[in-house]
Design a protein around this motif. Sequence first.
Motif, PDB file in Angstrom:
ATOM      1  N   ALA A 335      36.161  39.076  42.059  1.00  0.00           N
ATOM      2  CA  ALA A 335      35.909  40.418  42.587  1.00  0.00           C
ATOM      3  C   ALA A 335      35.928  41.479  41.490  1.00  0.00           C
ATOM      4  N   GLY A 336      36.004  41.038  40.226  1.00  0.00           N
ATOM      5  CA  GLY A 336      35.939  41.971  39.109  1.00  0.00           C
ATOM      6  C   GLY A 336      37.252  42.316  38.463  1.00  0.00           C
ATOM      7  N   ALA A 337      38.371  41.783  38.964  1.00  0.00           N
ATOM      8  CA  ALA A 337      39.671  42.045  38.347  1.00  0.00           C
ATOM      9  C   ALA A 337      39.814  41.215  37.075  1.00  0.00           C
ATOM     10  N   GLY A 338      40.763  41.606  36.216  1.00  0.00           N
ATOM     11  CA  GLY A 338      40.969  40.880  34.971  1.00  0.00           C
ATOM     12  C   GLY A 338      41.515  39.492  35.176  1.00  0.00           C
ATOM     13  N   HIS A 339      42.247  39.299  36.275  1.00  0.00           N
ATOM     14  CA  HIS A 339      42.866  38.013  36.573  1.00  0.00           C
ATOM     15  C   HIS A 339      42.931  37.837  38.082  1.00  0.00           C
ATOM     16  N   ASP A 340      43.261  36.618  38.512  1.00  0.00           N
ATOM     17  CA  ASP A 340      43.655  36.401  39.896  1.00  0.00           C
ATOM     18  C   ASP A 340      45.110  36.835  40.016  1.00  0.00           C
ATOM     19  N   TYR A 341      45.362  37.838  40.832  1.00  0.00           N
ATOM     20  CA  TYR A 341      46.697  38.406  40.934  1.00  0.00           C
ATOM     21  C   TYR A 341      47.579  37.607  41.883  1.00  0.00           C
ATOM     22  N   GLY A 342      48.874  37.547  41.521  1.00  0.00           N
ATOM     23  CA  GLY A 342      49.873  37.007  42.417  1.00  0.00           C
ATOM     24  C   GLY A 342      50.481  38.136  43.233  1.00  0.00           C
ATOM     25  N   HIS A 343      51.782  38.022  43.519  1.00  0.00           N
ATOM     26  CA  HIS A 343      52.436  39.012  44.380  1.00  0.00           C
ATOM     27  C   HIS A 343      52.998  40.172  43.553  1.00  0.00           C
ATOM     28  N   GLY A 344      54.083  39.922  42.835  1.00  0.00           N
ATOM     29  CA  GLY A 344      54.742  40.995  42.117  1.00  0.00           C
ATOM     30  C   GLY A 344      53.941  41.591  40.986  1.00  0.00           C
ATOM     31  N   ASP A 345      52.993  40.847  40.417  1.00  0.00           N
ATOM     32  CA  ASP A 345      52.262  41.371  39.261  1.00  0.00           C
ATOM     33  C   ASP A 345      51.260  42.462  39.617  1.00  0.00           C
ATOM     34  N   MET A 346      51.074  42.760  40.896  1.00  0.00           N
ATOM     35  CA  MET A 346      50.244  43.912  41.240  1.00  0.00           C
ATOM     36  C   MET A 346      50.770  45.176  40.581  1.00  0.00           C
ATOM     37  N   LEU A 347      52.095  45.248  40.410  1.00  0.00           N
ATOM     38  CA  LEU A 347      52.726  46.457  39.893  1.00  0.00           C
ATOM     39  C   LEU A 347      53.087  46.367  38.421  1.00  0.00           C
ATOM     40  N   MET A 348      52.857  45.209  37.780  1.00  0.00           N
ATOM     41  CA  MET A 348      53.285  45.088  36.385  1.00  0.00           C
ATOM     42  C   MET A 348      52.356  44.230  35.544  1.00  0.00           C
ATOM     43  N   ALA A 349      51.153  43.953  36.037  1.00  0.00           N
ATOM     44  CA  ALA A 349      50.207  43.150  35.264  1.00  0.00           C
ATOM     45  C   ALA A 349      49.658  43.950  34.090  1.00  0.00           C
ATOM     46  N   ARG A 350      49.231  43.226  33.059  1.00  0.00           N
ATOM     47  CA  ARG A 350      48.713  43.922  31.869  1.00  0.00           C
ATOM     48  C   ARG A 350      47.477  44.753  32.202  1.00  0.00           C
ATOM     49  N   ASP A 351      46.727  44.377  33.246  1.00  0.00           N
ATOM     50  CA  ASP A 351      45.536  45.123  33.627  1.00  0.00           C
ATOM     51  C   ASP A 351      45.714  45.899  34.923  1.00  0.00           C
ATOM     52  N   SER A 352      46.964  46.103  35.357  1.00  0.00           N
ATOM     53  CA  SER A 352      47.174  46.733  36.660  1.00  0.00           C
ATOM     54  C   SER A 352      46.706  48.186  36.698  1.00  0.00           C
ATOM     55  N   VAL A 353      46.689  48.859  35.555  1.00  0.00           N
ATOM     56  CA  VAL A 353      46.239  50.257  35.567  1.00  0.00           C
ATOM     57  C   VAL A 353      44.794  50.338  36.038  1.00  0.00           C
ATOM     58  N   GLN A 354      43.905  49.552  35.423  1.00  0.00           N
ATOM     59  CA  GLN A 354      42.503  49.622  35.825  1.00  0.00           C
ATOM     60  C   GLN A 354      42.208  48.840  37.095  1.00  0.00           C
ATOM     61  N   ASP A 355      42.932  47.746  37.323  1.00  0.00           N
ATOM     62  CA  ASP A 355      42.633  46.913  38.488  1.00  0.00           C
ATOM     63  C   ASP A 355      43.268  47.437  39.772  1.00  0.00           C
ATOM     64  N   VAL A 356      44.430  48.079  39.663  1.00  0.00           N
ATOM     65  CA  VAL A 356      45.199  48.471  40.853  1.00  0.00           C
ATOM     66  C   VAL A 356      45.413  49.987  40.925  1.00  0.00           C
ATOM     67  N   PHE A 357      45.968  50.562  39.856  1.00  0.00           N
ATOM     68  CA  PHE A 357      46.327  51.979  39.909  1.00  0.00           C
ATOM     69  C   PHE A 357      45.103  52.870  40.101  1.00  0.00           C
ATOM     70  N   GLU A 358      44.038  52.590  39.374  1.00  0.00           N
ATOM     71  CA  GLU A 358      42.857  53.450  39.468  1.00  0.00           C
ATOM     72  C   GLU A 358      42.185  53.385  40.835  1.00  0.00           C
ATOM     73  N   PRO A 359      42.041  52.207  41.463  1.00  0.00           N
ATOM     74  CA  PRO A 359      41.519  52.204  42.836  1.00  0.00           C
ATOM     75  C   PRO A 359      42.408  52.960  43.819  1.00  0.00           C
ATOM     76  N   ILE A 360      43.724  52.880  43.626  1.00  0.00           N
ATOM     77  CA  ILE A 360      44.630  53.658  44.486  1.00  0.00           C
ATOM     78  C   ILE A 360      44.408  55.145  44.260  1.00  0.00           C
ATOM     79  N   ALA A 361      44.281  55.548  42.999  1.00  0.00           N
ATOM     80  CA  ALA A 361      44.042  56.956  42.683  1.00  0.00           C
ATOM     81  C   ALA A 361      42.740  57.452  43.288  1.00  0.00           C
ATOM     82  N   ASP A 362      41.724  56.614  43.235  1.00  0.00           N
ATOM     83  CA  ASP A 362      40.429  56.984  43.813  1.00  0.00           C
ATOM     84  C   ASP A 362      40.544  57.183  45.322  1.00  0.00           C
ATOM     85  N   PHE A 363      41.380  56.359  45.943  1.00  0.00           N
ATOM     86  CA  PHE A 363      41.519  56.431  47.402  1.00  0.00           C
ATOM     87  C   PHE A 363      42.333  57.654  47.832  1.00  0.00           C
ATOM     88  N   VAL A 364      43.467  57.884  47.189  1.00  0.00           N
ATOM     89  CA  VAL A 364      44.340  58.982  47.631  1.00  0.00           C
ATOM     90  C   VAL A 364      43.963  60.312  46.996  1.00  0.00           C
TER      91      VAL A 364
END
Length: 373
Positions: A335-364
Motif C-alpha cells: 500500500a506504499g508504506a516503507g514496511h509491513d507494520y506490526g502493532h506497536g511500531d505504528m508509533l515508533m517505526a523508523r518511517d512512522s513520520v511519513q507513513d503514519v504521522f503525516e496521514p493523521i495530520a492530513d486527516f485532522v
Amino acid sequence: MSPVMTILMGLLLACVVVFVMTWAHLVFWTHRLRNSDTLPYDELETLPTPDGARIELRRLHAQGDPVGPPMLLVHGLAFNHRNFDIHPTWSLPRWLSARGRDVWLLTLRSGQSTAKFEGKRNFAAMVEHDLPTAVDAVLARTSAQQVDYIGFSMGGMLLYGALGRTIDTSRVRKAVIMGSPGRLKIPVWPFSLTPWVPQWFVPRLHLRLGARLIAFCTDWFKTPFHRIPYNPDNVERGIVGGLLVDGVQDVPRPLNQDFVGWALGDGELRVRGERALDGLAAVDVPVLFCAGQADQLAPPGSVRYAFDMWGSARTPGAEGVDLVEKRWLLLAKSAGAGHDYGHGDMLMARDSVQDVFEPIADFVGVRSMKTEA
C-alpha cells in the motif's frame, strides 16, 4: 552450626545476593535507557473519577498559533501515556504540538502503577468514567466545544464503547483509530485453542518489573515472540528498551479478565453485557482507521470489522455516497508504506513520520511545516 542451618544460611545469602544484583541491574538500566527525563510536559493534572478512581492528564501546548480543537490521545493495554511519547524523534504528540495542535495525553486508571481500586480497573469503568472525565476536563480547560480523539489499541476500543453511550458524538470532531481490533483472538498457540477459562483463574499480569528486567537486551536478537507486539525489523535500535522502561504497566486482573473472556468467547467487545460495536452504527464522527499488515494483535481484518460497523446505519446515502467520512490506512509495503507494520511500531517505526504521522495530520488538519525545509 548444623548442616541444615548451614544450608539455610547459604540459601539466605544467595537470595540476598540475587536481590542486590537485581536491584543494581534495574537501577543501572532504568537510568541508562529511560527517555522520560528529556520529554517533559507543560501541565500535569490528576483527576478523580465519579467512581472513586483517578486518571492523569498531561498537556503539550500548541507551538505558535493553535490550529483546530484540542487533541486527546489515549494509550493501549499494558501501557501508560508514554505509549505515544517515548522518543523525541518518534513522538506523535510532540510532532502534532509543533504543528499547532494543543495535545492532551490521558493516562487511564489501568496505566498507573498503583493497585489501588483494583476491583474498579476494568473496561466498562474506563468507558463509563475515564473517557468522559477526560473529555469534560479538556473541553473545560480549553473552552472548546469538541476534541479530536486518537486512540491506540485499547484506546480506540474504549472509544468504540463510549461513543453514543457515555460520550455524546457531538463532542468529538474527528477520531483516529490505530490498531484497535473490533474482535479479539489470542494470537499465541496453544492458548488460542483454549475454549474456556474460568474468570477466577485469570490473574493480574505483572509486566512492569519483567519489562524493565529485559529492556537492556531487546535489540540483541529477534525471536518469533518479538513479532507479536511489534515488527522488530521496522524499529531503530534503542527505542524499544526505553519504551519497556518508561511505558509498560501491569494489567489489572479485572481488565485482563475482560480481554481473556472476549478472546476465548465470540471475540465481541462488551460493555456491561452489551456489544460495544453495536453503538457504532449510528455514529457520524469522521474517522481514520490505521491497521498494520503484519499486526498479530490487531490483524487488519479485526480492525476492518470495526471500520465497517462505524456509521453503518448512515451509509450509503441516497446517491450511493457514504454519509460518514471514513478513511482506511493499511500500513503495508503493498500500500506504499516503507514496511509491513506490526502493532506497536505504528508509533515508533523508523518511517512512522511519513507513513503514519503525516496521514493523521492530513486527516485532522495541522499547520504546514514546509517553511522549515
